[in-house]
Write a protein that holds these residues in place. Structure first.
Motif, PDB file in Angstrom:
ATOM      1  N   ALA A 192       0.826  -1.204   0.000  1.00 32.59           N
ATOM      2  CA  ALA A 192       0.000   0.000   0.000  1.00 32.59           C
ATOM      3  C   ALA A 192       0.861   1.255   0.000  1.00 32.59           C
ATOM      4  O   ALA A 192       0.507   2.269  -0.613  1.00 32.59           O
ATOM      5  N   ALA A 193       1.998   1.200   0.697  1.00 33.53           N
ATOM      6  CA  ALA A 193       2.863   2.379   0.802  1.00 33.53           C
ATOM      7  C   ALA A 193       3.678   2.609  -0.471  1.00 33.53           C
ATOM      8  O   ALA A 193       3.996   3.760  -0.809  1.00 33.53           O
ATOM      9  N   PHE A 194       4.015   1.539  -1.176  1.00 34.43           N
ATOM     10  CA  PHE A 194       4.943   1.648  -2.304  1.00 34.43           C
ATOM     11  C   PHE A 194       4.481   2.604  -3.403  1.00 34.43           C
ATOM     12  O   PHE A 194       5.256   3.474  -3.828  1.00 34.43           O
ATOM     13  N   PRO A 195       3.249   2.490  -3.925  1.00 38.90           N
ATOM     14  CA  PRO A 195       2.867   3.418  -5.006  1.00 38.90           C
ATOM     15  C   PRO A 195       2.833   4.872  -4.562  1.00 38.90           C
ATOM     16  O   PRO A 195       3.135   5.775  -5.355  1.00 38.90           O
ATOM     17  N   VAL A 196       2.491   5.112  -3.297  1.00 40.90           N
ATOM     18  CA  VAL A 196       2.419   6.490  -2.799  1.00 40.90           C
ATOM     19  C   VAL A 196       3.818   7.094  -2.687  1.00 40.90           C
ATOM     20  O   VAL A 196       4.087   8.190  -3.198  1.00 40.90           O
ATOM     21  N   MET A 197       4.736   6.383  -2.031  1.00 39.88           N
ATOM     22  CA  MET A 197       6.089   6.906  -1.831  1.00 39.88           C
ATOM     23  C   MET A 197       6.868   6.946  -3.141  1.00 39.88           C
ATOM     24  O   MET A 197       7.679   7.849  -3.361  1.00 39.88           O
ATOM     25  N   THR A 198       6.637   5.990  -4.015  1.00 41.27           N
ATOM     26  CA  THR A 198       7.349   5.979  -5.291  1.00 41.27           C
ATOM     27  C   THR A 198       6.887   7.129  -6.174  1.00 41.27           C
ATOM     28  O   THR A 198       7.708   7.773  -6.854  1.00 41.27           O
ATOM     29  N   ALA A 199       5.585   7.403  -6.162  1.00 37.36           N
ATOM     30  CA  ALA A 199       5.074   8.528  -6.952  1.00 37.36           C
ATOM     31  C   ALA A 199       5.490   9.868  -6.364  1.00 37.36           C
ATOM     32  O   ALA A 199       5.720  10.839  -7.099  1.00 37.36           O
ATOM     33  N   GLY A 200       5.619   9.925  -5.016  1.00 37.28           N
ATOM     34  CA  GLY A 200       5.931  11.196  -4.377  1.00 37.28           C
ATOM     35  C   GLY A 200       7.414  11.527  -4.309  1.00 37.28           C
ATOM     36  O   GLY A 200       7.807  12.690  -4.498  1.00 37.28           O
ATOM     37  N   ILE A 201       8.247  10.528  -4.063  1.00 36.99           N
ATOM     38  CA  ILE A 201       9.684  10.767  -3.876  1.00 36.99           C
ATOM     39  C   ILE A 201      10.535   9.926  -4.815  1.00 36.99           C
ATOM     40  O   ILE A 201      11.512  10.405  -5.399  1.00 36.99           O
ATOM     41  N   GLY A 202      10.178   8.658  -4.984  1.00 37.44           N
ATOM     42  CA  GLY A 202      11.007   7.756  -5.773  1.00 37.44           C
ATOM     43  C   GLY A 202      11.197   8.189  -7.210  1.00 37.44           C
ATOM     44  O   GLY A 202      12.332   8.377  -7.679  1.00 37.44           O
ATOM     45  N   ILE A 203      10.109   8.375  -7.942  1.00 39.35           N
ATOM     46  CA  ILE A 203      10.211   8.709  -9.368  1.00 39.35           C
ATOM     47  C   ILE A 203      10.731  10.132  -9.609  1.00 39.35           C
ATOM     48  O   ILE A 203      11.683  10.324 -10.374  1.00 39.35           O
TER      49      ILE A 203
END
Length: 318
Positions: A231-242
């Motif tokens: 659940a956390a992965f798409p949020v953090m990846t879209a916000g900081i990762g990418i």
């Protein structure tokens, strides 16, 4: 490509159908038909989800929810291995008993780095879009083989143990998939943009190690809140990762995904929201302290989180 992600889904589906067959064959099971239908339908989605009409897949999901919601699942009678056999096996293995568990993350990271550009007869060895997931699947199979070798048990015994664990955990096994969907809904709702806005307002993300720490710690914290790293992965990846780790600092996406998820799992070890990992075992073991599992895991989780941050800062930008 040689290995496609569909192979993992088919393998998972076959295992779930085998669990359904085991359940159906257990005449002493108090919820034999409901439990068998639950695992069979779940396995069918893994095996044939790409070919089923969306409407039929939705009906199957609703049927799975109804079976769980109406209390049609239960735990059957399972024959445990003899106590003396277990004790003798543990004494012989000693600390080697941890090797299969440690092999999964180590081999996943190694394969994610090693095979992303590897080709065989001109074709990619792994599906380029799912390198990390395939690496995790291969690592789990290698861990299973190692566990069989160390314990001198057969794969059939491993499937019986799979049946026993799934039977005991019941519907809680579906929590990762449910929370992954929740994470996608949050991402589509703009939660990733909100995270990016807050982070840029308070953190110097143009500094590489700060961006790495923000991503690693953010994965752990958001996982603790939401209950699962999926659940956390798409949020953090879209916000900081990418935008920052990949866009600004030009890091390796495969490394980010592998270590980022592992960082989320560190958060899983420290939260009661991860009921299938931290609350169900307490109930199964009948422990007096409902947070006993979490308390035992916190030191390991914090140590792994620090190691993850160091590994990501080193491996992602080589």
């Amino acid at each position: 490509m040689i290995l496609h992600v569909d192979y993992l889904y088919w393998l998972a589906g076959a295992a779930l159908l085998l669990v359904a067959a085991y359940t159906l064959a257990d005449t002493t099971h108090p919820r034999r038909y409901g439990s068998a239908a639950f695992w069979g339908l779940f396995g069918l989605l893994f095996l044939a989800g790409d070919w089923l009409p969306a409407e039929l897949s939705g009906i199957i999901v609703l049927a799975i929810v109804l079976l769980a919601g109406l209390g049609r699942l239960g735990s059957g009678h399972h024959v445990a291995l003899p106590a003396l056999r277990l004790q003798d096996s543990l004494q012989k293995l000693g600390r080697k008993v941890f090797l299969p568990s440690l092999l999964v993350p180590l081999l996943t990271v190694a394969l994610s780095l090693a095979v992303k550009d590897m080709k065989l007869a001109g074709a990619p060895l792994f599906d380029p879009k799912n390198v990390t997931l395939l690496a995790l699947g291969v690592s789990c199979l290698a861990s299973f083989a190692l566990a069989c070798r160390l314990t001198r048990e057969t794969p059939a015994q491993g499937m019986r143990e799979t049946h026993r664990l799934l039977d005991c955990m019941g519907w809680a096994v579906l929590l990762p998939q449910m929370l992954a969907v929740l994470g996608l809904l949050f991402a589509d709702a703009g939660a990733g943009k909100a995270v990016a806005h807050m982070a840029t307002g308070y953190l110097a993300l143009d500094t590489r190690w700060v961006a790495v720490l923000a991503y690693v710690l953010g994965m752990a914290l958001l996982t603790m809140i939401m209950g699962n790293a999926f659940a956390a992965f798409p949020v953090m990846t879209a916000g900081i990762g990418i935008p920052f780790l990949l866009g600004m600092h030009h890091g390796d996406a495969a490394v980010m995904a592998a270590i980022g998820m592992f960082s989320g799992y560190c958060g899983t070890l420290m939260t009661p929201m991860a009921a299938n990992f931290n609350i169900v075992p307490v109930a199964l073991l009948e422990l007096p302290d409902k947070n006993a599992v979490i308390k035992a895991q916190v030191p390991t989780a914090l140590l792994l989180l620090a190691v993850n941050a160091a590994l990501m800062n080193w491996l992602m930008f080589r």
